[in-house]
Design a protein around this motif. Structure first.
Motif, PDB file in Angstrom:
ATOM      1  N   ASP A   1      50.805 -17.123  98.727  1.00  0.00           N
ATOM      2  CA  ASP A   1      51.839 -16.533  98.050  1.00  0.00           C
ATOM      3  C   ASP A   1      51.553 -16.385  96.573  1.00  0.00           C
ATOM      4  N   CYS A   2      50.772 -17.213  95.711  1.00  0.00           N
ATOM      5  CA  CYS A   2      50.254 -16.820  94.367  1.00  0.00           C
ATOM      6  C   CYS A   2      49.143 -15.787  94.589  1.00  0.00           C
ATOM      7  N   LEU A   3      48.388 -15.669  95.653  1.00  0.00           N
ATOM      8  CA  LEU A   3      47.550 -14.445  95.640  1.00  0.00           C
ATOM      9  C   LEU A   3      48.308 -13.419  95.618  1.00  0.00           C
ATOM     10  N   ARG A   4      49.290 -13.225  96.621  1.00  0.00           N
ATOM     11  CA  ARG A   4      50.122 -12.117  96.399  1.00  0.00           C
ATOM     12  C   ARG A   4      50.888 -11.613  95.160  1.00  0.00           C
ATOM     13  N   LYS A   5      51.235 -12.733  94.698  1.00  0.00           N
ATOM     14  CA  LYS A   5      52.035 -12.389  93.445  1.00  0.00           C
ATOM     15  C   LYS A   5      51.063 -11.850  92.532  1.00  0.00           C
ATOM     16  N   ALA A   6      49.666 -12.375  92.192  1.00  0.00           N
ATOM     17  CA  ALA A   6      48.728 -11.574  91.422  1.00  0.00           C
ATOM     18  C   ALA A   6      48.171 -10.313  92.022  1.00  0.00           C
ATOM     19  N   ARG A   7      48.643 -10.006  92.903  1.00  0.00           N
ATOM     20  CA  ARG A   7      48.348  -8.766  93.352  1.00  0.00           C
ATOM     21  C   ARG A   7      46.697  -8.755  93.832  1.00  0.00           C
ATOM     22  N   LEU A   8      46.266  -9.893  94.543  1.00  0.00           N
ATOM     23  CA  LEU A   8      44.826  -9.972  94.725  1.00  0.00           C
ATOM     24  C   LEU A   8      44.698 -10.275  96.188  1.00  0.00           C
ATOM     25  N   TRP A   9      45.840 -10.446  96.817  1.00  0.00           N
ATOM     26  CA  TRP A   9      45.777 -10.936  98.206  1.00  0.00           C
ATOM     27  C   TRP A   9      44.969  -9.748  99.164  1.00  0.00           C
ATOM     28  N   ASP A  10      45.489  -8.631  99.077  1.00  0.00           N
ATOM     29  CA  ASP A  10      45.048  -7.437  99.906  1.00  0.00           C
ATOM     30  C   ASP A  10      43.480  -7.533  99.683  1.00  0.00           C
ATOM     31  N   GLU A  11      42.766  -7.651  98.553  1.00  0.00           N
ATOM     32  CA  GLU A  11      41.671  -7.434  98.410  1.00  0.00           C
ATOM     33  C   GLU A  11      40.594  -8.474  98.795  1.00  0.00           C
ATOM     34  N   VAL A  12      41.173  -9.546  98.916  1.00  0.00           N
ATOM     35  CA  VAL A  12      40.198 -10.842  99.421  1.00  0.00           C
ATOM     36  C   VAL A  12      40.619 -11.518 100.390  1.00  0.00           C
ATOM     37  N   HIS A  13      41.831 -11.189 101.261  1.00  0.00           N
ATOM     38  CA  HIS A  13      42.407 -12.005 102.323  1.00  0.00           C
ATOM     39  C   HIS A  13      41.173 -12.206 103.271  1.00  0.00           C
ATOM     40  N   ASP A  14      40.135 -11.240 103.270  1.00  0.00           N
ATOM     41  CA  ASP A  14      39.350 -11.241 104.689  1.00  0.00           C
ATOM     42  C   ASP A  14      37.931 -12.033 104.032  1.00  0.00           C
ATOM     43  N   ARG A  15      37.857 -12.514 102.671  1.00  0.00           N
ATOM     44  CA  ARG A  15      36.910 -13.233 102.393  1.00  0.00           C
ATOM     45  C   ARG A  15      37.031 -14.296 101.563  1.00  0.00           C
ATOM     46  N   LEU A  16      38.087 -15.138 101.759  1.00  0.00           N
ATOM     47  CA  LEU A  16      38.799 -16.382 101.028  1.00  0.00           C
ATOM     48  C   LEU A  16      37.514 -17.169 100.862  1.00  0.00           C
ATOM     49  N   HIS A  17      36.798 -17.414 101.824  1.00  0.00           N
ATOM     50  CA  HIS A  17      35.621 -18.644 101.739  1.00  0.00           C
ATOM     51  C   HIS A  17      34.303 -17.825 101.191  1.00  0.00           C
ATOM     52  N   SER A  18      34.325 -17.074 100.479  1.00  0.00           N
ATOM     53  CA  SER A  18      33.047 -16.762  99.576  1.00  0.00           C
ATOM     54  C   SER A  18      33.364 -16.931  98.352  1.00  0.00           C
ATOM     55  N   SER A  19      32.404 -17.059  97.725  1.00  0.00           N
ATOM     56  CA  SER A  19      32.240 -17.470  96.152  1.00  0.00           C
ATOM     57  C   SER A  19      32.949 -16.785  95.233  1.00  0.00           C
ATOM     58  N   ALA A  20      33.952 -17.253  94.375  1.00  0.00           N
ATOM     59  CA  ALA A  20      34.962 -16.623  93.453  1.00  0.00           C
ATOM     60  C   ALA A  20      33.837 -15.973  92.454  1.00  0.00           C
ATOM     61  N   LEU A  21      32.887 -16.448  92.094  1.00  0.00           N
ATOM     62  CA  LEU A  21      32.059 -15.915  91.105  1.00  0.00           C
ATOM     63  C   LEU A  21      31.451 -14.515  91.412  1.00  0.00           C
ATOM     64  N   ASP A  22      31.614 -14.018  92.562  1.00  0.00           N
ATOM     65  CA  ASP A  22      31.114 -12.618  93.216  1.00  0.00           C
ATOM     66  C   ASP A  22      32.381 -11.518  93.044  1.00  0.00           C
ATOM     67  N   LEU A  23      33.522 -11.980  92.328  1.00  0.00           N
ATOM     68  CA  LEU A  23      34.495 -11.183  92.217  1.00  0.00           C
ATOM     69  C   LEU A  23      34.290 -10.076  91.080  1.00  0.00           C
ATOM     70  N   SER A  24      34.908  -9.039  91.032  1.00  0.00           N
ATOM     71  CA  SER A  24      34.572  -8.207  89.790  1.00  0.00           C
ATOM     72  C   SER A  24      35.497  -8.643  88.641  1.00  0.00           C
ATOM     73  N   GLY A  25      35.354  -8.141  87.528  1.00  0.00           N
ATOM     74  CA  GLY A  25      35.926  -8.761  86.403  1.00  0.00           C
ATOM     75  C   GLY A  25      37.483  -8.853  86.628  1.00  0.00           C
ATOM     76  N   GLY A  26      38.025  -7.584  86.879  1.00  0.00           N
ATOM     77  CA  GLY A  26      39.662  -7.758  86.932  1.00  0.00           C
ATOM     78  C   GLY A  26      40.040  -8.609  88.336  1.00  0.00           C
ATOM     79  N   GLN A  27      39.359  -8.680  89.068  1.00  0.00           N
ATOM     80  CA  GLN A  27      39.541  -9.673  90.247  1.00  0.00           C
ATOM     81  C   GLN A  27      39.519 -11.074  89.747  1.00  0.00           C
ATOM     82  N   GLN A  28      38.526 -11.517  89.085  1.00  0.00           N
ATOM     83  CA  GLN A  28      38.492 -12.551  88.476  1.00  0.00           C
ATOM     84  C   GLN A  28      39.702 -12.997  87.703  1.00  0.00           C
ATOM     85  N   GLN A  29      40.059 -12.053  86.724  1.00  0.00           N
ATOM     86  CA  GLN A  29      41.220 -12.058  86.033  1.00  0.00           C
ATOM     87  C   GLN A  29      42.517 -12.542  86.852  1.00  0.00           C
ATOM     88  N   ARG A  30      42.768 -11.727  87.990  1.00  0.00           N
ATOM     89  CA  ARG A  30      43.884 -12.032  88.960  1.00  0.00           C
ATOM     90  C   ARG A  30      43.780 -13.290  89.504  1.00  0.00           C
TER      91      ARG A  30
END
Ligand code: ATP
Ligand code: ATP
Ligand code: MG
Ligand code: MG
Ligand code: PO4
Lengths: 240, 252, 237, 296, 237
Positions: free
Chosen positions: E132-161
């Motif tokens: 729910d929260c990831l959807r609210k932050a508009r990140l779900w679509d980009e990451v739902h297929d790699r939820l278990h990879s490291s968050a440090l590899d996200l892009s700047g904007g993705q980290q922010q969301r």
């Protein structure tokens, strides 16, 4: 204190042992520190990929080699070599012990150095590379200054270990109770002295002299720790 | 048959001290423990001095010495002494060394560090590497008293912690010289005649070889139980046979 | 008049862990222009910048195909050529990261650092240049009285300006700016825009920005990154 | 100027490779020498002597002329000492890094640094003195033994564990510290969920150093209860044998080639035990941090 | 109608290393409003946010005077009172940092983390809330297929969301947002603004932003930080 060690004459001087200890451990650090720094640089900066990985594994493995094995190989391999090579003395001498001690303390130091290098955040390294620094410049300008406390601590631990090691000196330094005059002289360290005399008598002066040795070793390391701390704190200013 | 005494026993015997004794102690322990796994016998070295103090402090049950305990020691710790073998102390050199005989004066001068080159006693032109024993050693005590006539031992001498180690060191060093228990001599080291007398078993037995001594086991007060049985065993025929096998002279 | 080309990528493909980010991208950047790169978050803008100074090589498990050529001293060089001096490349191609990355040193040393790495300058020259760059990045007034305290204690926007100053000090021919004004207030951002227009005279600037106003104000060309390829979107009249 | 820099860099390069080659050569010489001379003595009888292995393992019979008692002695020493040292060491490290006030911390840091510098033989000496003292207090019941050795060893490795734990924790950046706090983590949660997992590799490396140290130490045990021959230790209060001491003993006191060969064998076995310990620890380290960080 | 007050600071002073940042600041924030805090870079906006959840206490060598009171459950609590439960405070006051700070864990665990800290929930509930929260932050679509990879590899904007999603999961009563859309493109930023307007129904939001457009679009009140004090600048009609 400055008398010779001659219990049957009632003399219990431990000065020869103090000199022996200092000679052997300082000589070994003289060999070991540059060697370790070089190897740490090789592992963390110069080499890449598999080579670096292999070297690292080897060093990790080396930290697991027991002291007694260095002593053992020292007796049967190094001592005869030294005896033949210099054609003087028995081969059981300050030099042999220092060489083996070098092997003993280097791996710990190398690993400590590498660990502290690795702890410096990635983003710092990237920032250096992005302004056109080479890997080696990155190392000397950012990694080394930022890991200085680790380097200092690694050095302290290693020197402490060299000062405090019993077995190598006991097995291959010859244990003669004399102040060594050359690298090829046989010598006794404070630690071997304790091991050699420890159970002589619990109330006698001899035993008290052993305690003096222990206290001396303790003072050595204390002073050392203090000195290195002052040094380390001075350099620590930017590392947070 | 002599081992029957240990059947059904249980417990621990701790032994420390003289290193000349170790081969005999080990063999006896092996036979006893082999028969009865419930008995545990631990054997440590350290030297005669250590043996006396440890048994006196009650840290071990039996303290071995390669010399007669002094009167002070006997009194202070109320020691009971058991002399179960006779032994000698011999000068040894590396088999590669030509020297096979030294006079008392030569020996004293060598160990005092006054003679430092083998050529001065008729050997090669090589520096002499001295090996001596530690302060706690009974072997050293006896050698110093009877062979060196209480002369100095040079500080340059390498210090070795046991009879076995002395043999090892001299067998490694072609220009070394040291002294060991006669019982320990084998082909890896060459014994040196002292004042012309070979340090052989016969010469020691007949009293010709002057640097002789007894091997003692000491207990604090009267031994009892398992410890007594162990000491008794050393004096049985089987025990004395071990003594002879290991190169010492039986007391019977 | 068509401007000369400074950077040319051909069939550039890039992937992290097998996830393709850039896909057969061929594009040219004109010399002494400001080119804005826009595109949704996560589309690969930052990644694209990394391919131009080979910094991605420090990231594990990623791979690149294709070529990037840059025009230095009048001729094109393939920067991925075997043996190409990557250090020199990075001196000529300055970069400001999206997330500010000051080094754990004093403010002064952060800016002076690239010069120290290069070596061969006197203390005075360095000092003068540091001051100049800090002024250009509009940071001088805020920090001139604490040049020797740690750069990590700066505020977000201050860190960003510090990184800009640091990128300027080598007078690079190409500047890669990844959202360089995202943490700056209006007035300061406007000043930085001024600076960029000024720098443009000697420098090719690639600017990643989400600020549409900013883009329309200063960019000569706008390129959009979409589905892994760069598409030219608009040019100033 | 660029020339000078290039030369410097080349110098660093040559120097570091030289160091690497030197070290590598030395290690290969040491280990190669051991294996060349010792591989022939490696056999089951090296460990169990003439005793049937099963009987020895079930402690039905004593092993003579074999390394079994020494191997058991060494393993029990390691396990016991690490048992004392790890809980105390990690707790102190965490306390120092996260809870101690400035004054306490400065004092304890100094204290542990000095303790870390304390030579093992001195620790042994204290262990030995303690044993004598206890023996006088309770005549006949306490003497140098496995228990005393393991406690002395724990003291020896404690500073390593404390300092590595503390260093690993303190080395974390401020942002790592603030994040979980801002999410409502209590101090303890911050430590257990974020700070410890992130510094785990550092801590495990400290524990590894400690284990290695216990396995190889000879000086401490020499003064606190190891003997040349004792059989498998039956209790915490008995004398025991240990591999490193056995090697030391053989190296100087071997009576014939065969005995020397067992020395080489023991050296190889001790080496292997240490290597296996290290490998396990490294495998654990990778998996532990992996689980802690990447699995929900 | 005047809204109820949620946060009240009185004579708040704050300094780093003796450098005063906030000077006798007394101000009130109304409940269920979006208050924007603006001001030049380096003026102390981020610092001010840290005083509201006591996070500055983890920074060495800084000091605070004055009081901060918050209205929880109908009454005001001095959050600097001796013995005030600081952990609970931080659960009620969510924060998104200016520089994105994902933890070195998987994406999923980053968002689930606050719930795990709090404890007492089943895996399924947590999973549902994370989504729910990831959807609210508009990140779900980009990451739902790699939820278990490291968050440090996200892009700047993705980290922010990601950080926004993480701040939402505890449903805090107060949200401190430090330039939460600085690395986001227009469309995404607009979506986040929508989200904030939605959240406002149950939540008091303090928003540091340089985006004047954004501020005028969504803020009910604007406060300017200038020379160490906060001044009320404007209110929506
Ligand atoms: N940890 C710190 N130690 C010392 N000084 C600090 C620290 N953090 C911030 N400062 C200083 O305090 C002042 C205010 O910083 P703050 O981060 O609150 O500014 P800001 O308003 O958020 O700026 P920006 O818009 O650039 O993020 C700045 O001058 C900064 O240099
Ligand atoms: N180190 C990495 N490992 C794996 N994937 C990565 C890594 N860095 C970035 N990515 C992924 O690559 C994609 C592109 O990232 P990039 O940082 O280039 O995006 P961006 O366009 O700069 O986005 P933003 O505007 O949010 O900064 C994203 O989906 C991101 O998750
Ligand atoms: Mg980006
Ligand atoms: Mg800020
Ligand atoms: O038998 P020693 O006393 O000489 O060891």
């Amino acid at each position: 204190m400055t008398q010779p060690w001659a219990p049957h004459l009632g003399q219990f001087g431990i000065q020869p042992m103090i000199v022996g200890t200092l000679a052997i451990s300082l000589l070994s650090m003289l060999f070991a520190f540059p060697l370790s720094l070089g190897c740490a640089i090789l592992i963390s900066v110069v080499s890449r990929g598999t080579v670096s990985w292999l070297l690292r594994k080897m060093v990790e493995m080396m930290t697991g080699i027991p002291t007694v094995i260095y002593g053992f190989v020292g007796i049967f391999l190094l001592v005869p070599l030294v005896r033949e090579f210099f054609a003087a003395g028995s081969g059981m001498c300050v030099l042999s012990a220092a060489l083996m001690l070098t092997l003993l303390v280097s791996p710990t130091m190398i690993l400590f150095f590498c660990e502290s290098f690795a702890r410096v955040p990635d983003s710092y390294g990237k920032a250096v590379l992005a302004v056109g620094g080479t890997e080696i410049q990155k190392f000397f300008h950012v990694t080394l200054p930022n890991s200085w406390p680790g380097v200092v601590i690694g050095f302290t631990l290693a020197l402490g270990r060299a000062l405090g090691d019993t077995l190598i000196a006991l097995m291959i330094a010859g244990n003669a109770v004399q102040t060594p005059n050359s690298l090829l002289d046989s010598a006794r360290t404070l630690t071997s002295h304790i091991a050699l005399v420890f159970a002589a008598d619990y109330e006698s002066l001899e035993f008290k002299a052993i305690f003096a040795c222990g206290i001396f070793l303790y003072l050595f390391t204390t002073i050392l720790v203090m000195a290195v701390r002052l040094l380390g704190v001075g350099r620590e200013r930017w590392a947070r | 048959a002599a081992l029957d005494a240990f059947k059904g026993e249980k417990g621990e015997i701790r032994i420390a001290g003289g290193t000349a004794h170790i081969p005999v102690m080990k063999e006896a322990a092996a036979r006893i423990m082999g028969l009865n796994p419930d008995i545990q016998i631990s054997i440590a070295g350290g030297g005669s001095g250590v043996g006396v103090k440890q048994v006196g402090e009650g840290l071990v049950d039996i303290g071995n010495t390669g010399r007669t305990p002094t009167e002070d020691e006997v009194k202070q710790y109320s020691l009971q002494m058991f002399k179960w073998a006779i032994d000698g102390v011999a000068i040894v050199v590396n088999p590669a060394n030509k020297i096979r005989s030294l006079s008392q004066d030569q020996a004293a001068a060598i160990f005092a560090g006054k003679i430092t080159n083998w050529k001065e006693v008729g050997g090669d032109d090589k520096q002499i590497n001295l090996y001596t024993r530690d302060e706690a050693s009974g072997t050293r005590e006896v050698f110093w008293e009877k062979a060196l006539k209480k002369g100095d031992i040079a500080a340059t001498a390498n210090v070795i912690v046991s009879n076995g180690a002395m043999k090892g060191a001299v067998s490694q060093d072609p220009y070394g010289i040291g002294y060991v228990s006669v019982g320990h001599i084998d082909e890896t080291v060459a014994p040196v005649a002292f004042n012309g007398i070979e340090p052989s078993m016969e010469n020691v037995k007949e009293g010709k070889y002057p640097v002789a001594r007894g091997l003692f086991s000491n207990t604090k007060g009267e031994p009892a139980g398992l410890v007594k049985k162990f000491i008794d065993y050393l004096f049985t025929e089987e025990g004395q046979q071990i003594v002879v096998e290991k190169g010492f002279i039986s007391v019977q | 008049m068509e401007k000369a080309v400074k950077i040319r990528t051909e069939n550039l493909c890039f992937s992290y862990n097998g996830r393709t980010i850039l896909h057969k991208t061929s594009i040219e950047f004109a010399e002494r222009e400001i080119t804005a790169i826009v595109g949704p978050s996560g589309s690969g803008k930052s990644t694209f910048l990394l391919t131009l100074n080979r910094l991605w090589e420090a990231i594990p498990r990623c791979s690149l195909q294709g070529t990037v050529a840059m025009n230095f001293d009048g001729s094109f060089h393939d920067i991925y050529r075997e043996g190409y001096p990557v250090t020199r490349l990075r001196r000529q191609v300055g970069m400001v990261f999206q997330i500010p990355n000051p080094l754990p040193m004093s403010i002064y040393r952060n800016v002076a650092f690239p010069l120290q790495l290069k070596g061969g300058l006197t203390k005075e020259t360095i000092r003068a240049q540091v001051e100049d760059c800090l002024r250009k990045a509009r940071l001088w007034d805020e920090v001139h009285d604490r040049l020797h305290s740690s750069a990590l204690d700066l505020s977000g926007g201050q860190q960003q300006r510090l990184c800009i100053a640091r990128a300027l000090i080598l007078q690079p021919e190409v500047l890669l700016l990844d959202e360089p004004t995202s943490a700056l207030d209006h007035a300061t951002a406007a000043a930085i825009e001024e600076l960029l227009l000024e720098l443009k005279k000697n420098c090719t600037i690639l600017l990643v920005s989400h600020y549409l106003n900013q883009v329309t104000r200063i960019a000569d060309t706008v390129i959009e990154l979409h589905n892994g390829t760069l598409v030219r979107k608009g040019e100033k009249a | 100027m660029g020339e000078v820099r290039r030369l410097q860099e080349a110098g660093v390069l040559v120097f570091s490779w030289l160091c690497g080659v030197l070290l590598l050569g030395a290690v290969i010489a040491v280990i190669g020498y051991l294996f060349v001379h010792g591989w022939r003595s490696i056999s089951l009888s090296l460990i169990f002597g003439a005793t049937p292995p099963l009987d020895a393992l079930l402690m039905k019979r004593h092993v003579f002329n074999g390394l079994f008692p020494a191997v058991v002695g060494t393993l029990s020493l390691i396990v016991l000492s690490v048992c004392w040292a790890i809980p105390i060491g990690m707790a102190s490290g965490i306390y120092l890094a996260e809870y101690a006030g400035a004054g306490t911390k400065a004092f304890l840091n100094l204290f542990f640094d000095i303790l870390a510098g304390l030579p093992s033989i001195v620790v042994g000496l204290f262990g030995f003195s303690a044993a004598i003292f206890l023996n006088r207090l309770f005549p006949g019941s306490i003497h140098p033994c496995l228990l005393i050795s393991s406690i002395a060893l724990a003291f020896l490795v404690l500073p390593y564990i404390i300092r590595t734990t503390q260093m690993a924790l303190e080395g974390l950046p401020l942002s790592a510290r603030l994040t979980a706090l801002s999410l409502g983590a209590s101090k303890l949660q911050n430590i257990t969920h974020v700070l410890l997992p992130q510094s785990l590799s550092g801590i495990v490396s400290g524990v590894i150093l400690a284990i290695g140290r216990c396995a190889e130490d000879t000086a401490v045990i020499m003064l606190t209860g190891v003997v040349a021959s004792a059989g498998v230790p039956r209790s915490l209060f008995s004398h025991y044998e240990a591999l490193p001491f056995y090697i030391y003993y053989i190296s100087s006191q071997y009576t014939d080639r065969e005995e020397l060969a067992t020395g080489y064998g023991a050296a190889i076995i001790l080496l292997c035990i240490c290597m296996v310990l290290f490998l396990t620890a490294f495998v654990i380290k990778r998996q532990v941090s992996y689980h802690a960080l990447y699995r929900a």
